[in-house]
Scaffold this active site. Structure first.
Site, PDB file in Angstrom:
ATOM      1  N   ASP A 154      -7.142   4.052  -4.507  1.00 27.57           N
ATOM      2  CA  ASP A 154      -7.768   3.866  -3.191  1.00 27.57           C
ATOM      3  C   ASP A 154      -8.431   5.211  -2.890  1.00 27.57           C
ATOM      4  O   ASP A 154      -8.704   5.981  -3.822  1.00 27.57           O
ATOM      5  CB  ASP A 154      -6.728   3.465  -2.122  1.00 27.57           C
ATOM      6  CG  ASP A 154      -7.373   2.960  -0.838  1.00 27.57           C
ATOM      7  OD1 ASP A 154      -7.863   1.825  -0.811  1.00 27.57           O
ATOM      8  OD2 ASP A 154      -7.429   3.726   0.151  1.00 27.57           O
ATOM      9  N   LYS A 181       0.870  -1.189   0.000  1.00 26.86           N
ATOM     10  CA  LYS A 181       0.000   0.000   0.000  1.00 26.86           C
ATOM     11  C   LYS A 181       0.892   1.220   0.000  1.00 26.86           C
ATOM     12  O   LYS A 181       2.011   1.186   0.504  1.00 26.86           O
ATOM     13  CB  LYS A 181      -0.883   0.022   1.248  1.00 26.86           C
ATOM     14  CG  LYS A 181      -2.126   0.871   1.095  1.00 26.86           C
ATOM     15  CD  LYS A 181      -3.209   0.066   0.435  1.00 26.86           C
ATOM     16  CE  LYS A 181      -4.441   0.865   0.110  1.00 26.86           C
ATOM     17  NZ  LYS A 181      -5.562  -0.015  -0.259  1.00 26.86           N
TER      18      LYS A 181
HETATM   19  P1  NDP Z   1     -13.040   7.393  -2.806  1.00 20.56           P
HETATM   20  O1  NDP Z   1     -12.014   8.420  -2.552  1.00 20.56           O
HETATM   21  O2  NDP Z   1     -13.579   7.207  -4.169  1.00 20.56           O
HETATM   22  O3  NDP Z   1     -14.282   7.622  -1.847  1.00 20.56           O
HETATM   23  C1  NDP Z   1     -14.112   7.650  -0.466  1.00 20.56           C
HETATM   24  C2  NDP Z   1     -15.443   8.016   0.165  1.00 20.56           C
HETATM   25  O4  NDP Z   1     -15.336   7.877   1.571  1.00 20.56           O
HETATM   26  C3  NDP Z   1     -15.813   9.465  -0.081  1.00 20.56           C
HETATM   27  O5  NDP Z   1     -17.221   9.597  -0.062  1.00 20.56           O
HETATM   28  C4  NDP Z   1     -15.175  10.149   1.110  1.00 20.56           C
HETATM   29  O6  NDP Z   1     -15.765  11.389   1.448  1.00 20.56           O
HETATM   30  C5  NDP Z   1     -15.412   9.151   2.206  1.00 20.56           C
HETATM   31  N1  NDP Z   1     -14.346   9.271   3.204  1.00 20.56           N
HETATM   32  C6  NDP Z   1     -13.020   9.159   2.992  1.00 20.56           C
HETATM   33  N2  NDP Z   1     -12.345   9.378   4.127  1.00 20.56           N
HETATM   34  C7  NDP Z   1     -13.285   9.629   5.048  1.00 20.56           C
HETATM   35  C8  NDP Z   1     -13.188   9.920   6.425  1.00 20.56           C
HETATM   36  N3  NDP Z   1     -12.021  10.002   7.067  1.00 20.56           N
HETATM   37  N4  NDP Z   1     -14.352  10.110   7.103  1.00 20.56           N
HETATM   38  C9  NDP Z   1     -15.560  10.029   6.466  1.00 20.56           C
HETATM   39  N5  NDP Z   1     -15.692   9.774   5.150  1.00 20.56           N
HETATM   40  C10 NDP Z   1     -14.552   9.561   4.469  1.00 20.56           C
HETATM   41  O7  NDP Z   1     -12.424   6.021  -2.267  1.00 20.56           O
HETATM   42  P2  NDP Z   1     -12.895   4.530  -2.531  1.00 20.56           P
HETATM   43  O8  NDP Z   1     -14.350   4.484  -2.749  1.00 20.56           O
HETATM   44  O9  NDP Z   1     -11.989   3.949  -3.525  1.00 20.56           O
HETATM   45  O10 NDP Z   1     -12.536   3.853  -1.125  1.00 20.56           O
HETATM   46  C11 NDP Z   1     -13.468   3.690  -0.079  1.00 20.56           C
HETATM   47  C12 NDP Z   1     -13.012   2.565   0.843  1.00 20.56           C
HETATM   48  O11 NDP Z   1     -12.940   1.348   0.085  1.00 20.56           O
HETATM   49  C13 NDP Z   1     -11.628   2.737   1.459  1.00 20.56           C
HETATM   50  O12 NDP Z   1     -11.624   2.140   2.737  1.00 20.56           O
HETATM   51  C14 NDP Z   1     -10.727   1.928   0.531  1.00 20.56           C
HETATM   52  O13 NDP Z   1      -9.556   1.520   1.175  1.00 20.56           O
HETATM   53  C15 NDP Z   1     -11.641   0.763   0.222  1.00 20.56           C
HETATM   54  N6  NDP Z   1     -11.339  -0.013  -0.973  1.00 20.56           N
HETATM   55  C16 NDP Z   1     -11.234   0.577  -2.196  1.00 20.56           C
HETATM   56  C17 NDP Z   1     -10.971  -0.182  -3.312  1.00 20.56           C
HETATM   57  C18 NDP Z   1     -10.919   0.411  -4.679  1.00 20.56           C
HETATM   58  O14 NDP Z   1     -10.795  -0.355  -5.629  1.00 20.56           O
HETATM   59  N7  NDP Z   1     -11.038   1.713  -4.850  1.00 20.56           N
HETATM   60  C19 NDP Z   1     -10.752  -1.640  -3.205  1.00 20.56           C
HETATM   61  C20 NDP Z   1     -10.967  -2.169  -1.886  1.00 20.56           C
HETATM   62  C21 NDP Z   1     -11.232  -1.375  -0.822  1.00 20.56           C
HETATM   63  P3  NDP Z   1     -14.998  12.768   1.069  1.00 20.56           P
HETATM   64  O15 NDP Z   1     -15.147  12.889  -0.407  1.00 20.56           O
HETATM   65  O16 NDP Z   1     -15.708  13.785   1.844  1.00 20.56           O
HETATM   66  O17 NDP Z   1     -13.565  12.562   1.510  1.00 20.56           O
HETATM   67  O1  2IT Z   2      -7.824  -1.875  -0.843  1.00 18.61           O
HETATM   68  C1  2IT Z   2      -7.762  -2.344  -2.009  1.00 18.61           C
HETATM   69  O2  2IT Z   2      -7.876  -3.551  -2.224  1.00 18.61           O
HETATM   70  C2  2IT Z   2      -7.560  -1.407  -3.113  1.00 18.61           C
HETATM   71  N1  2IT Z   2      -7.523  -0.209  -2.878  1.00 18.61           N
HETATM   72  C3  2IT Z   2      -7.357  -1.931  -4.506  1.00 18.61           C
HETATM   73  C4  2IT Z   2      -5.945  -2.380  -4.706  1.00 18.61           C
HETATM   74  C5  2IT Z   2      -5.586  -2.751  -6.121  1.00 18.61           C
HETATM   75  O3  2IT Z   2      -4.394  -3.010  -6.313  1.00 18.61           O
HETATM   76  O4  2IT Z   2      -6.448  -2.787  -7.008  1.00 18.61           O
END
Ligand code: NDP
Ligand code: 2IT
Length: 445
Positions: free
Chosen positions: A164, A124
């Protein structure tokens, strides 16, 4: 050392890394019995080697904002384990990013990637840079400066980053562009790329869709139909919006979304038109969920999370770590919530997890439920290696079968005497055993 002794030792050595210790504790306490059945692991001090990342790069990222000010952020890449394949995991840009958070994410990623059935190690990276309120040019300059430092440590067969929080298609494009220029190669280091330059169909959708597929597998064990179920989602980013899209296709009702400023409740369930508005708001205008609430005159709760604001059958936390605490878990259970599947990484606090397990509801930890994203990243790597691209239907089919296989592994290792499936234990033991065997086979490294 015994698993619990390793934990005590890590607590002493890394006292300022609470998220890392939280993730390690959850895994070590659930794999202890399995570990104790393998005295050979102890001889090789396997647990300690598995908990401490292979290496950590940290560096200063200097860039110039639109006003001409020189700005400095921290950049990191944690290469946790390459026992089963090249380091693989996302990059997070958020003001809260620090070494503890990235260490927890890289640790989790190692087990998650192990569950996917694909050959990927865990990593990461990220920065305390926040894209919020920055112009496209500022984001581009930051991404370029970040990669000028990181490029020499990554590569298609060594370490493959992705998105992420705060890193989506735009940021991956800028980072990959600079990587390619520095490294003088175009082999696909980075997943989540644009379709025109090696990206995979369904990668943007994969985490959200994958979580819903995992949920369907869990519901099937109880003969429950998703149709008309009320589903609370937190977040409104990549994971949350594609989760909502798939749920809508299946006839479920999405009753909440949120961002770091507050929560919107959609009492009758979001419509396709409303969801299209959210996609545009978030991806094109980079607006706030409050604007969606205002546009459709929906209840909005500033500074609040969804869990105590709306009745739901199913909760899918999809924003960030520790966003659902014990009290909120109790409120969900009291309201009749019978399934929780984590789109985010470690969104439930240890107290919340205890509540879910004690109530014996369907509860899937992020490392199993949100593994669809990194799985399709693995499929993107496979396509890049072959210099081919597969159809959306083909990738979606593979995603479905990977999520079903992860569910099978969780059930295999997590089923308790009374038949209840402890998905936390199942995911941790299954993920651990594959990595442990690979480490044993390769000697002390
Ligand atoms: P994005 O940046 O697209 O969206 C994140 C969302 O969560 C936004 O709505 C954001 O609000 C909110 N958020 C972020 N930080 C906080 C915080 N500290 N408190 C409250 N709300 C928060 O990210 P993703 O959708 O990609 O990621 C969301 C989660 O999913 C994370 O935990 C990530 O690690 C996990 N994840 C993502 C993957 C991927 O492929 N993208 C794969 C697997 C897991 P705001 O815009 O106001 O910051
Ligand atoms: O938390 C996760 O699994 C991710 N943000 C995606 C990682 C990836 O390499 O696609």
């Amino acid at each position: 050392m015994k698993a619990t002794e390793v934990l005590d030792d890590l607590r002493r050595r890394f006292p300022n890394e609470p998220e890392y210790l939280q993730a390690v504790e959850e895994v070590l306490t659930t794999i202890e019995d399995t570990y104790n059945e393998h005295p050979e692991f102890e001889k090789y001090n396997l647990i300690e080697r598995l908990c401490i990342p292979d290496r950590i790069y940290s560096f200063r990222v200097s860039w110039v904002d639109d006003k001409g000010n020189v700005r400095n952020n921290m950049g990191y890449r944690i290469q946790h384990s390459n026992a089963i394949g090249p380091y693989k995991g996302g990059i997070r840009f958020h003001s809260s990013v620090n070494q503890s958070i990235l260490k927890f994410l890289a640790f989790e990623q190692t087990f998650k990637n192990s569950l996917t059935t694909l050959a990927m190690g865990g990593a990461k990276g990220g920065s305390d840079f926040s894209p919020r309120g920055k112009s496209d040019m500022e984001v581009m300059r930051f991404c370029q400066a970040f990669i000028q430092e990181l490029w020499r440590y990554i590569g298609a067969d060594t370490d493959v980053p992705a998105g992420d929080i705060g890193v989506g298609g735009r940021e991956v494009g800028y980072m990959y562009g600079m990587y390619k220029k520095m490294a003088r190669e175009n082999t696909g280091t980075f997943t989540g790329k644009g379709l025109e330059f090696g990206g995979s169909l369904i990668r943007p959708e994969a985490t959200g869709y994958g979580n819903v597929y995992f949920l369907l597998n869990m519901l099937a064990t109880k003969g429950i139909d998703i149709k008309d179920k009320r589903v609370a989602i937190s977040g409104s980013g990549n994971v949350a919006t594609y989760t909502a899209e798939k749920l809508l296709q299946l006839g479920a009702k999405v009753v909440s979304l949120s961002d770091s400023d507050g929560t919107v409740i959609i009492p009758d369930g979001i419509t396709q038109e409303q969801l299209n508005f959210v996609f545009e708001l978030k991806n094109i205008y980079r607006g706030r969920i409050k604007e969606f609430a205002e546009e459709y005159n929906l209840p909005y709760y500033p500074g609040e999370r969804p869990w105590t604001k709306v009745q739901c059958d199913i909760a899918l936390p999809s924003a960030t770590q520790n966003e659902l605490n014990g009290e909120e878990a109790r409120a969900l259970l009291a309201g009749g919530c019978f399934a929780v599947s984590e789109g985010a990484n470690m969104p439930s606090t240890p107290e919340a997890i205890k509540e879910f397990l004690a109530a014996k509801i369907l509860y899937a930890p992020g490392k199993a439920a949100n593994a669809g994203g990194v799985s399709v990243s693995g499929l993107e790597m496979a396509q890049n290696s072959q210099k081919l691209s597969w159809s959306a239907a083909e990738v979606d089919e593979k995603l479905k079968s990977i999520m079903a296989e992860i569910h099978r592994q969780c059930t295999l290792f997590g089923k308790e005497a009374d038949g209840y499936v402890n998905y936390v234990k199942g995911a941790n033991v299954a993920g651990f055993m594959k990595v442990a065997r690979a480490m044993m086979a390769q000697g002390i490294l």
